[in-house]
Design a protein around this motif. Structure first.
Motif, PDB file in Angstrom:
ATOM      1  N   VAL A 117      12.875 -22.830   2.255  1.00 25.70           N
ATOM      2  CA  VAL A 117      13.652 -22.451   3.432  1.00 25.70           C
ATOM      3  C   VAL A 117      12.905 -22.888   4.688  1.00 25.70           C
ATOM      4  O   VAL A 117      11.678 -22.872   4.728  1.00 25.70           O
ATOM      5  N   ALA A 118      13.664 -23.290   5.700  1.00 27.53           N
ATOM      6  CA  ALA A 118      13.051 -23.788   6.936  1.00 27.53           C
ATOM      7  C   ALA A 118      13.872 -23.315   8.129  1.00 27.53           C
ATOM      8  O   ALA A 118      15.079 -23.074   8.019  1.00 27.53           O
ATOM      9  N   PRO A 119      13.238 -23.171   9.290  1.00 25.90           N
ATOM     10  CA  PRO A 119      13.981 -22.789  10.499  1.00 25.90           C
ATOM     11  C   PRO A 119      14.883 -23.926  10.973  1.00 25.90           C
ATOM     12  O   PRO A 119      14.776 -25.061  10.502  1.00 25.90           O
ATOM     13  N   TYR A 120      15.763 -23.624  11.915  1.00 27.85           N
ATOM     14  CA  TYR A 120      16.648 -24.644  12.470  1.00 27.85           C
ATOM     15  C   TYR A 120      15.849 -25.663  13.288  1.00 27.85           C
ATOM     16  O   TYR A 120      14.867 -25.316  13.950  1.00 27.85           O
ATOM     17  N   ASN A 121      16.324 -26.910  13.279  1.00 26.60           N
ATOM     18  CA  ASN A 121      15.766 -27.907  14.194  1.00 26.60           C
ATOM     19  C   ASN A 121      16.302 -27.622  15.587  1.00 26.60           C
ATOM     20  O   ASN A 121      17.527 -27.623  15.794  1.00 26.60           O
ATOM     21  N   PRO A 122      15.452 -27.365  16.574  1.00 29.08           N
ATOM     22  CA  PRO A 122      15.945 -27.010  17.917  1.00 29.08           C
ATOM     23  C   PRO A 122      16.758 -28.137  18.539  1.00 29.08           C
ATOM     24  O   PRO A 122      16.488 -29.323  18.311  1.00 29.08           O
ATOM     25  N   ILE A 123      17.762 -27.775  19.318  1.00 28.57           N
ATOM     26  CA  ILE A 123      18.538 -28.772  20.042  1.00 28.57           C
ATOM     27  C   ILE A 123      17.860 -29.060  21.380  1.00 28.57           C
ATOM     28  O   ILE A 123      17.032 -28.282  21.868  1.00 28.57           O
ATOM     29  N   LEU A 124      18.214 -30.173  21.976  1.00 28.29           N
ATOM     30  CA  LEU A 124      17.626 -30.579  23.242  1.00 28.29           C
ATOM     31  C   LEU A 124      17.945 -29.558  24.333  1.00 28.29           C
ATOM     32  O   LEU A 124      19.096 -29.168  24.521  1.00 28.29           O
ATOM     33  N   GLY A 125      16.908 -29.109  25.035  1.00 30.26           N
ATOM     34  CA  GLY A 125      17.085 -28.136  26.109  1.00 30.26           C
ATOM     35  C   GLY A 125      17.062 -26.691  25.657  1.00 30.26           C
ATOM     36  O   GLY A 125      17.096 -25.783  26.489  1.00 30.26           O
ATOM     37  N   GLU A 126      16.997 -26.474  24.341  1.00 36.39           N
ATOM     38  CA  GLU A 126      16.911 -25.100  23.828  1.00 36.39           C
ATOM     39  C   GLU A 126      15.618 -24.450  24.319  1.00 36.39           C
ATOM     40  O   GLU A 126      14.582 -25.109  24.442  1.00 36.39           O
ATOM     41  N   THR A 127      15.670 -23.150  24.598  1.00 38.70           N
ATOM     42  CA  THR A 127      14.501 -22.422  25.089  1.00 38.70           C
ATOM     43  C   THR A 127      14.266 -21.164  24.263  1.00 38.70           C
ATOM     44  O   THR A 127      15.165 -20.672  23.588  1.00 38.70           O
ATOM     45  N   HIS A 128      13.046 -20.667  24.347  1.00 41.49           N
ATOM     46  CA  HIS A 128      12.706 -19.379  23.740  1.00 41.49           C
ATOM     47  C   HIS A 128      11.752 -18.682  24.694  1.00 41.49           C
ATOM     48  O   HIS A 128      10.675 -19.198  25.001  1.00 41.49           O
ATOM     49  N   HIS A 129      12.161 -17.504  25.187  1.00 37.82           N
ATOM     50  CA  HIS A 129      11.454 -16.810  26.260  1.00 37.82           C
ATOM     51  C   HIS A 129      11.231 -15.356  25.830  1.00 37.82           C
ATOM     52  O   HIS A 129      12.191 -14.600  25.669  1.00 37.82           O
ATOM     53  N   VAL A 130       9.966 -14.980  25.620  1.00 39.29           N
ATOM     54  CA  VAL A 130       9.628 -13.658  25.089  1.00 39.29           C
ATOM     55  C   VAL A 130       8.399 -13.113  25.798  1.00 39.29           C
ATOM     56  O   VAL A 130       7.511 -13.875  26.197  1.00 39.29           O
ATOM     57  N   SER A 131       8.345 -11.788  25.945  1.00 37.88           N
ATOM     58  CA  SER A 131       7.166 -11.135  26.512  1.00 37.88           C
ATOM     59  C   SER A 131       6.588 -10.133  25.528  1.00 37.88           C
ATOM     60  O   SER A 131       7.327  -9.518  24.750  1.00 37.88           O
ATOM     61  N   LYS A 132       5.278 -10.005  25.559  1.00 35.44           N
ATOM     62  CA  LYS A 132       4.610  -8.931  24.840  1.00 35.44           C
ATOM     63  C   LYS A 132       3.486  -8.407  25.722  1.00 35.44           C
ATOM     64  O   LYS A 132       2.515  -9.125  25.989  1.00 35.44           O
ATOM     65  N   GLY A 133       3.608  -7.161  26.134  1.00 39.47           N
ATOM     66  CA  GLY A 133       2.627  -6.629  27.072  1.00 39.47           C
ATOM     67  C   GLY A 133       2.621  -7.465  28.340  1.00 39.47           C
ATOM     68  O   GLY A 133       3.659  -7.677  28.970  1.00 39.47           O
ATOM     69  N   ASN A 134       1.458  -7.963  28.707  1.00 39.15           N
ATOM     70  CA  ASN A 134       1.328  -8.799  29.906  1.00 39.15           C
ATOM     71  C   ASN A 134       1.434 -10.285  29.615  1.00 39.15           C
ATOM     72  O   ASN A 134       1.303 -11.111  30.522  1.00 39.15           O
ATOM     73  N   LEU A 135       1.648 -10.621  28.340  1.00 42.27           N
ATOM     74  CA  LEU A 135       1.755 -12.028  27.953  1.00 42.27           C
ATOM     75  C   LEU A 135       3.219 -12.463  27.978  1.00 42.27           C
ATOM     76  O   LEU A 135       4.065 -11.886  27.301  1.00 42.27           O
ATOM     77  N   ASN A 136       3.524 -13.483  28.771  1.00 46.63           N
ATOM     78  CA  ASN A 136       4.872 -14.050  28.855  1.00 46.63           C
ATOM     79  C   ASN A 136       4.853 -15.464  28.290  1.00 46.63           C
ATOM     80  O   ASN A 136       4.021 -16.290  28.694  1.00 46.63           O
ATOM     81  N   VAL A 137       5.752 -15.735  27.349  1.00 45.73           N
ATOM     82  CA  VAL A 137       5.740 -16.997  26.609  1.00 45.73           C
ATOM     83  C   VAL A 137       7.075 -17.715  26.788  1.00 45.73           C
ATOM     84  O   VAL A 137       8.142 -17.118  26.654  1.00 45.73           O
ATOM     85  N   LEU A 138       7.011 -19.007  27.081  1.00 49.39           N
ATOM     86  CA  LEU A 138       8.208 -19.824  27.250  1.00 49.39           C
ATOM     87  C   LEU A 138       8.056 -21.130  26.468  1.00 49.39           C
ATOM     88  O   LEU A 138       7.060 -21.838  26.618  1.00 49.39           O
ATOM     89  N   LEU A 139       9.053 -21.428  25.637  1.00 45.15           N
ATOM     90  CA  LEU A 139       9.101 -22.695  24.923  1.00 45.15           C
ATOM     91  C   LEU A 139      10.386 -23.427  25.285  1.00 45.15           C
ATOM     92  O   LEU A 139      11.414 -22.796  25.516  1.00 45.15           O
ATOM     93  N   GLU A 140      10.308 -24.754  25.323  1.00 44.59           N
ATOM     94  CA  GLU A 140      11.488 -25.575  25.581  1.00 44.59           C
ATOM     95  C   GLU A 140      11.440 -26.810  24.692  1.00 44.59           C
ATOM     96  O   GLU A 140      10.377 -27.417  24.516  1.00 44.59           O
ATOM     97  N   GLN A 141      12.594 -27.168  24.122  1.00 44.15           N
ATOM     98  CA  GLN A 141      12.687 -28.405  23.356  1.00 44.15           C
ATOM     99  C   GLN A 141      12.907 -29.534  24.349  1.00 44.15           C
ATOM    100  O   GLN A 141      13.996 -29.700  24.900  1.00 44.15           O
ATOM    101  N   VAL A 142      11.863 -30.324  24.591  1.00 45.36           N
ATOM    102  CA  VAL A 142      11.897 -31.326  25.657  1.00 45.36           C
ATOM    103  C   VAL A 142      12.331 -32.699  25.148  1.00 45.36           C
ATOM    104  O   VAL A 142      12.606 -33.600  25.946  1.00 45.36           O
ATOM    105  N   SER A 143      12.381 -32.874  23.817  1.00 50.53           N
ATOM    106  CA  SER A 143      12.858 -34.122  23.229  1.00 50.53           C
ATOM    107  C   SER A 143      13.496 -33.791  21.887  1.00 50.53           C
ATOM    108  O   SER A 143      13.038 -32.891  21.188  1.00 50.53           O
TER     109      SER A 143
END
Length: 389
Positions: A117-143
């Motif tokens: 089993v494998a996760p989905y292949n991200p589409i172009l421009g897809e983002t993932h934005h999550v916080s934990k405590g004081n840590l803020n994380v942002l991912l973007e599919q740039v290509s």
């Protein structure tokens, strides 16, 4: 071209937030997503694929998907942790103490993978934005082709910043699939003026004789300012017919590059205990315990549904994830086709206008010498509506 989601539409969408991947000795939730006769189906899937083929553009049917995007899996390796290892890195009294803590943190980003089993292949421009405590994380599919993911994370309280890009390159070798992960990771402890650079191990899926998923290869960690270097080797040996062997092994050493002196030996298993042996006095201590760090992890919670971006992974893949969880494979197939066709339309639009995709959160460049380089547009990541527990 990203379809906008109104407030009314957001309320109708059931956002699916799943648990992070767990250690094998725990009850793996991803087992519930697997279709019957998985190995047989997988062998038939690769029946017409030639050994040595690049699988970058290969699309898996929903039967083989986890109900989450690869962006989420990358992000989980940073923000899903039962202990605040990044703060420990920052609070080390000496450069060597901090370096050892960074080595332990780097090992903690190695997360269990599951065969079949494998996760989905991200589409172009897809983002993932999550916080934990004081840590803020942002991912973007740039290509999209090639698939490149950029990550930016900041903890303003601890004055810590992470920047990295990752490009998975999967290849089929007949009885196995190896996913080489290109890209450089940077961890900055700004209070100490220290930058740590590191790479990522490769993921090896063995199909025959015994199905398995293991991390392999060499990880180099270096602090540019202090000259301290770690060389970690990920190994997974199999005995005759794939039975037995020594799995998930990690061995290495910490070196002072200025004198080329080996200071410590690293030895253990990344999914269990990793120990450090002092070359000077022979003392041994535990620097990483996977059970303490990546056990009992819970699914994140949604703080504010109206603040979730339309490009967020849980919005992009919501219908597909719901269908997989309910094992409605026909609906899953249709939902995946909708997302993929939207991606193809986007690419056709840009090709017709002879335009290049411009990421929203990163400035991206590529050279043969360096590879992909992703610089965040903003100095810090804002708090997110999705909260990791």
């Amino acid at each position: 071209m990203v379809v906008q989601v109104t407030k009314e539409e957001k309320k109708e969408i059931k956002i699916v937030l799943t648990k992070p991947l767990q250690l094998e000795k725990e009850s793996n939730s991803e087992e519930n997503y697997r279709a019957p006769n998985l190995l047989q189906r997988l062998l038939s899937l690769f029946n017409n694929v030639r050994p040595g083929s690049d699988l970058t553009r290969f699309q898996l049917p929903p039967l083989f998907n986890l109900p989450k995007s690869q962006l989420q899996c990358y992000g989980e390796s940073v923000y899903c942790s039962a202990s605040d290892m990044l703060s420990i890195c920052n609070r080390g009294q000496s450069p060597l103490d901090r370096f050892i803590s960074v080595v332990a943190w780097c090992i903690s980003t190695t997360r269990p993978a599951s065969f079949g089993v494998a996760p989905y292949n991200p589409i172009l421009g897809e983002t993932h934005h999550v916080s934990k405590g004081n840590l803020n994380v942002l991912l973007e599919q740039v290509s999209h082709h090639p698939p490149v993911t950029a990550l930016h994370a900041t903890n303003e309280k601890e004055n810590i910043e992470m920047i990295w890009s990752q490009q998975p390159v999967p290849k089929f070798y007949g009885t196995s699939i190896e996913v080489k992960v290109d890209g450089k990771r940077k961890l900055k402890l700004l209070n100490h003026g220290e930058t740590y650079e590191m790479n990522c191990p490769h993921l090896l899926f063995r199909i025959l004789p015994i199905p398995s998923a293991d991390w392999v290869g060499t990880v180099d960690i270096r602090c540019l300012e202090t000259g301290l270097v770690a060389e970690l080797s990920y190994k997974s040996s199999h005995s005759f017919l794939g039975l037995g062997g020594n799995h998930k092994v990690i061995k290495g050493k910490i070196i002072d590059s200025s004198s080329l002196k080996v200071l410590y030996d690293v030895d253990g298993h990344w999914d269990r205990i990793v120990k450090l042996k002092d070359r000077k006095n022979g003392k041994v201590r535990v620097i990483y315990d996977a059970t303490e760090v990546i056990s009992g992890l819970q699914a994140p919670i949604l703080k504010d549904v109206e603040s979730v971006w339309p490009t967020e992974s849980v919005n992009v893949w919501s219908e597909l994830s719901q269908a997989i969880l309910s094992k409605d494979w026909e609906k899953a197939r249709e939902a995946k086709q909708v997302v993929e066709e939207r991606q193809r339309e986007l690419m056709r639009e840009f090709e017709s206008k002879r335009q290049n995709w411009i990421p929203k959160h990163f400035v991206v460049s590529y050279t043969k010498e360096i590879g992909w380089h992703c610089s965040p547009i903003h100095n810090s990541v804002t708090p997110a509506p999705i909260i990791a527990l």
